[in-house]
Design a protein around this motif. Structure first.
Motif: not given
Lengths: 192, 192
Positions: B27, B96, B131, B138
Motif C-alpha cells: 500500500l 493494510s 486495504r 482498498t
C-alpha cells in the motif's frame, strides 16, 4: 511592586525579559514550544516533519526493540513544517543565521523552493521563518514575495534590510517564543 | 488486435490487468506512486512523512558524510500522510491487512486518532485508507464516520462489512494504483 505568593512570577515577565530568558534557545526549540502551545490551546495544528533518514542495517537484540546500526541522513525534499490553521494549509521552512547583515541563500535548498511553488499552486500558504540570532529578530517572509526577489536578484544571500522591509517581525513571548500565527492573522485578514 | 510498435502496451492495460500487475505491491508503494502522479500532474500535493527516528550516535568518517551508528524508531505522534488538495488540508493514515474479514484496531495508534481529532477541529479533512490485501480492495473511510463507530462499538477490530458499507472503494489504475482523490472529489462536492 506587587508580590507573587504562588511563585508564578514567570507568567508576568515582560516581552523584553522573556526574550532574555529564551536567549540561546534554538529556532527549532522555539517553534516546537510554540507549536505545542498552539496545539494544546486549539489555535493551530502544525508539526515539524521528522528528518528523513535512510536505514541500511537494523539489529534485533530483542523482538520488541529494533536497533538501527547503520543509517544516513537524506536531503529533505520538502520543507520542515506544515499543518492547518483555520482551514488553511500552511507550509514553511525555518532558518537561523548568526550573520548580522544577510542570510545566505545556500541555506535554502532548491527542493524546498520548488516545494513552496507547489504549495502556492494548490492554494496553500507558504512562507519562511528567518531568524537573525545575534540581534534576536525573527521574520516571517511570504513565499510569493521572496519568489519575486529571487527572480530579480543576482545576490547569493538575502540582505537583512530587505527582510526587515519585506517581512513581518514575529513577536515572541515566554509561552510562544515564535508567535508566527499573530503575523499570519494579519496577512490572511488583509488577503481576504 | 492492434499492434504496439513502440512497445508502450502497458499504458493500454485494462483496470483488471493493471490490478494484477500491481499485485504484491505494498500500500505504501501504491500511495507513493499515486502521490508522485498527483504532484507531477498538479492534481494535489501530498507527502508521506519520514519515519521518526531518535539518533543516539553519529560517526563522522568524512566531514560531508555523517554515518548514524546507533538509533531507534519512535512511535509516530501523527498520521503518515498530509498535504493540500484544492486548498483543503488533507491528513490520513494508511493500513493494510491480510485478514479477510476485519481490520484489527490495534493497528491504529491512539495518538493517530487524537491527531485526526485535531485535524477536524481545524477544518482539515481527515480519513483512513484501509486495504484488504488478499481480496485487493482498498477503502477510504472518513474520520468523522469512523469516530462514531469507535464510540459505539466494543469490538477490537473493524469488520470488513462495516468498511464496505460505510467507506468508499478506491479505484486503482496502472498510473494511479490508489486513486483516493477521485473519491475525495465526490465527498467534497457532496459536502459543499
Amino acid at each position: 511592586m506587587i508580590g507573587y505568593p504562588n511563585g508564578k512570577r514567570k507568567q508576568t515577565l515582560s516581552n523584553k525579559v522573556a526574550q532574555k530568558a529564551n536567549l540561546g534557545q534554538s529556532l527549532e526549540q522555539d517553534l516546537n514550544a510554540t507549536n505545542d502551545y498552539y496545539r494544546v490551546h486549539n489555535i493551530a495544528l502544525v508539526h515539524k516533519k521528522p528528518t528523513p533518514i535512510t536505514v541500511v542495517e537494523v539489529d534485533y537484540p530483542k523482538r520488541s526493540a529494533a536497533k538501527i546500526t547503520k543509517a544516513f541522513y537524506q536531503l529533505p525534499s520538502t520543507t520542515d513544517y506544515n499543518g492547518v490553521y483555520k482551514g488553511v494549509y500552511i507550509d514553511f521552512e525555518a532558518k537561523s543565521t548568526k550573520n548580522k547583515t544577510r542570510l545566505p541563500l545556500s541555506m535554502i535548498h532548491s527542493h524546498q523552493l520548488s516545494h513552496l511553488d507547489h504549495v502556492l499552486k494548490h492554494q496553500g500558504f507558504g512562507f519562511l521563518i528567518l531568524r537573525f540570532s545575534v540581534i534576536e529578530e525573527t521574520y516571517l517572509v511570504e513565499y510569493t514575495i521572496l519568489k519575486k526577489f529571487l527572480k530579480e536578484t543576482s545576490l547569493k544571500s538575502i540582505p537583512y534590510e530587505w527582510i526587515k522591509s519585506n517581512g513581518h517581525l514575529i513577536p515572541m513571548s515566554y509561552l510562544k517564543p515564535c508567535d508566527y500565527i499573530q503575523v499570519l492573522d494579519k496577512i490572511l485578514i488583509k488577503g481576504e
